[in-house]
Design an enzyme around this catalytic site. Structure first.
Site, PDB file in Angstrom:
ATOM      1  N   ASP A 150       0.800  -1.221   0.000  1.00 38.18           N
ATOM      2  CA  ASP A 150       0.000   0.000   0.000  1.00 38.18           C
ATOM      3  C   ASP A 150       0.833   1.271   0.000  1.00 38.18           C
ATOM      4  OD1 ASP A 150       0.892  -0.268   2.608  1.00 38.18           O
ATOM      5  OD2 ASP A 150      -1.097  -0.372   3.505  1.00 38.18           O
ATOM      6  N   ASP A 199       3.519   1.172  14.140  1.00 34.58           N
ATOM      7  CA  ASP A 199       2.622   0.013  14.165  1.00 34.58           C
ATOM      8  C   ASP A 199       3.193  -1.183  14.916  1.00 34.58           C
ATOM      9  OD1 ASP A 199       0.798   1.437  12.694  1.00 34.58           O
ATOM     10  OD2 ASP A 199       1.218   0.443  10.803  1.00 34.58           O
TER      11      ASP A 199
END
Length: 750
Positions: A60, A451
């Protein structure tokens, strides 16, 4: 991954005071990734149907990859993209030509918001080693909602010159010259894809994910013959409550909604089996955020009948959708389908009778995380693409938010035996580096990763042993250590699922970790941490909050006196009692000589005038770059008390203890800055800088205190957006580069 709105403008800077010299010479470097493995959303995989072992993956925000053997390492294809083209690092879709082993097409563009450029199709005739570019008149959303859907880009299996591209905001497009140009398919009705009231309100995050995007294009290869366009093709549109599956029977000249197609959910992905059955996975939301409902349907094209073949029905207490369904090329009765957003962990189902019955694979499956030990702590999620190798029905892969898994014994499930899965992402590095710490002794590197819980890298070429804990972070914002006591390392982040503290520390160089007894009341894991040279004092500045100091390893915290809220603090590299801080746009410099308890202020006078305040931008960006980068920060020189560097976005400055800052020549823009071990015989530590020097952008090194610079990266190693850079104080010439979406790279002189 954490979404960003990329800063792309070439800011017009007042650089009259910068002395422009000849462009810096190059120093050849060898570059390798610091092995983390995966770390981001691999949202699409495509096998070449005629070349065993050849596969491609898209991400992405971290480019695309090629795999040349069935289970080998993935090779990055877009590391040559510079900062000015960072928008192309988000790959919306990819496609291969079934009749040309070397042809590859990438639809690139990360966001659809007005601030970013339009997308482009990159086309290659050598499997992604080189590319030519076709600019598009619209934007793509490779890191927006629905990015796991697809494929939006499709090559006609009967005529490789014909390529279709489904867009998010501009309808359906067609090329008749192998992607050298595209024309809008006006026959595809606007009403099929434009938003209307029935689509509901767009979600709060994800850009175009609430709009009626075209999710996939699919050809029926039996509807034509070689050298002529296929007559039949399908397009799935992300709408609910109205027709979402469309078909053309005349090579795209006209389009009709497929009769009887279920309207309750959005079509996510589809697969056409060799026996003339079309399988479609449906979900209530575009993903990858949480789902409310979903289903899997089968369409018998010859009989024109639909059948609901959903493997497991979502319920109110366990809401989820279905992300994808795929067919074994060697047997049209063998299927795989994956759930999306299932609260207790996603599931992969297998059918050997065309979807009449299904068996969940994961309850009996065995997983080996040795290739990326950190994933053992991460639930299975975001299975938005699943593929069975067309050359080997035992080999299957599925993607996740941290890379993906693969098995080489898929058909064992058909005889009630467990399948065995291993991490498939070796070679893929898609993390975001928010801070780099290379201690003066001990391990090469400790990273703060978006993350994730961060990593302690004992071997740069082998994945770390796992997530450092306690505490277990879902995001690590900063990491730092003590210059004179390198065994002390402190990191801050967001404790996962609300458990544990937002700070962790190690007293043995990262081997083991502890939580403090307390943290400043109300403080989150955002912000920055500074550790005194002897490791005894820690100053934590939460984002927008009052800095706090601890002298007892977090047993207690005291508000710092004399600093405005949100002021980042750094430790002096020599004097354990000294800390420094700066308010760049308020022209203030601060210093503490009492271990960070209190700070005094003096004017920050720059020789070419005060720095201009950053204009507000979208998300993490302003007209001074990405605010997670290393620019507009103060740095303390190793080995020199009170000696400071100001790496402003618009230039580089240096000041001795108590002296005024002087501007260094040639540097006109900075995105990251750091120090490394001095060159043999040199008096100054090596400097590393990401930015523009003498009019040239790149990664640079200086061994003479910024009197001269050498470029150490090359045009093949640019990695889009770079946020951090640091040398290694133990090895001259070694440098670590923290990217946005291509992990951490390290380089050594050749």
């Amino acid at each position: 991954m954490n979404p960003i709105k990329p800063w792309l403008g070439a800011l017009a800077l007042a650089a009259a005071s910068v002395v422009l010299a000849a462009p810096p010479a190059d120093v050849p470097y060898a570059w390798k990734p610091v092995a983390i493995v995966g770390g981001g959303f691999v949202d699409g995989i495509v096998f070449h149907p005629a070349v065993p072992g050849l596969a491609y993956a898209r991400t992405d925000m971290g480019g695309a990859y090629r795999r040349d053997t069935a289970t080998g390492a993935w090779q990055p294809l877009l590391d040559w993209l510079p900062l000015s083209e960072v928008n192309l690092m988000g790959v919306e879709s990819l496609a291969v030509d079934p009749n040309d082993a070397d042809a590859l097409y990438l639809a690139c563009g990360t966001y659809t918001n007005p601030a970013v450029p339009n997308g482009a199709v990159l086309r290659s005739d050598d499997r992604g080693r080189t590319f030519e570019r076709t600019d598009l008149p619209f934007k793509l959303g490779g890191n927006e909602g629905g990015r796991g859907n697809g494929e939006r880009l499709a090559v006609d299996p009967n005529d490789g010159r014909v390529i279709y591209l489904g867009s998010r905001l501009a309808g359906l497009w067609r090329s008749g010259d192998a992607a050298r140009s595209f024309q809008r398919v006006d026959a595809f009705p606007d009403s099929a894809w434009r938003r209307d009231a029935s689509d509901g309100a767009p979600p709060s995050w994800g850009g175009s994910d609430g709009k009626a995007t075209i999710n996939f294009v699919l050809f029926d290869p039996t509807s034509g013959k070689r050298g002529q366009p296929s007559r039949t093709l399908y397009a799935g549109v992300s709408v609910v409550g109205r027709p979402s599956l469309w078909r053309s029977l005349d090579a795209g000249a006209s389009w009709q909604a497929v009769p009887g197609a279920p309207p309750a959910h959005r079509p996510m992905r589809a697969a056409l089996a060799s026996d003339g059955r079309l399988y479609v996975a449906y979900a209530s939301e575009p993903g990858p955020h949480r789902m409310k409902d979903g289903a899997v349907w089968r369409y018998d094209i010859a009989q024109k009948t639909w059948a609901d073949i959903t493997p497991e029905r979502p319920g109110a207490a366990d809401a989820f959708g279905y992300a994808t369904v795929t067919v074994d090329a060697s047997n049209p009765q063998r299927l795989l389908a994956s759930t999306a957003g299932r609260g207790r962990g996603d599931q992969l189902f297998r059918s050997t009778d065309g979807g009449t019955t299904w068996k969940p694979l994961f309850p009996a499956a065995q997983f080996n995380a040795a290739a990326a030990p950190y994933v053992a702590d991460t639930p299975l999620h975001w299975l938005y693409d699943v593929k069975i190798n067309p050359a080997n029905p035992d080999h299957a892969l599925f993607t996740t938010g941290y890379g993906g898994w693969e098995t080489l014994d898929l058909t064992q499930a058909d005889s009630a035996k467990p399948t065995h899965w291993q991490v498939m992402a070796t070679g893929i590095e898609e993390t975001v580096a928010l801070a780099l710490h290379s201690p003066t002794q001990g391990v090469p590197l400790v990273t703060a990763i978006g993350d994730y819980s961060g990593f302690v890298h004992t071997d740069l070429d082998k994945p770390a042993a796992g997530n450092p804990k306690p505490p277990f972070f879902g995001n690590t914002h900063d990491v730092s250590g003590a210059e004179l006591a390198p065994e002390v390392v402190v990191r801050i982040g967001h404790a996962r699922d609300g458990g544990g503290k937002n700070l962790g520390y190690s007293l043995d160089g990262g081997k083991t970790w502890r939580e403090p007894r307390t943290t400043p009341e109300g403080k989150t894991g955002d912000g920055f941490i500074a550790v005194s040279a002897d490791g005894q004092s820690w100053v934590w500045t939460p984002k927008g909050g009052i800095p706090h100091v601890s002298h007892d390893r977090g047993d207690s915290w005291t508000p710092v006196q004399g600093l405005p809220a949100g002021t980042r603090v750094i430790a002096d590299r020599v004097n354990p009692k000294r800390f420094h801080a700066m308010a760049l746009f308020d022209a203030k410099l601060y210093a503490s000589d009492d271990g960070g308890n209190s700070f005094g202020a003096r004017p920050l006078d720059l020789p070419d005038g005060p720095a201009l305040r950053a204009a507000a931008g979208s998300n993490n960006h302003s007209n001074r770059g990405d605010d997670r980068g290393g620019q507009d920060r103060l740095y303390a020189t190793p080995g020199r008390e009170g000696n400071l560097w100001l790496a402003a976005f618009h230039g580089l400055y240096r000041a001795g203890d108590g002296q005024a800052f002087k501007r260094l020549p040639a540097v006109s823009q900075i995105h990251a800055f750091g120090f490394g071990r001095a060159a043999p015989g040199a008096k100054e530590p090596a400097l590393y800088l990401v930015g523009t020097v003498a009019g040239r952008y790149g990664v640079f090194r200086s061994t003479d205190g910024a009197a001269s610079w050498r470029r150490i990266n090359d045009d093949a190693h640019q990695w889009g957006l770079i946020l951090q850079v640091s040398g290694d104080p133990k090895v001259f010439g070694r440098v670590y580069v923290g990217t946005h979406g291509r992990g951490v790279q390290y380089g050594d002189p050749r």
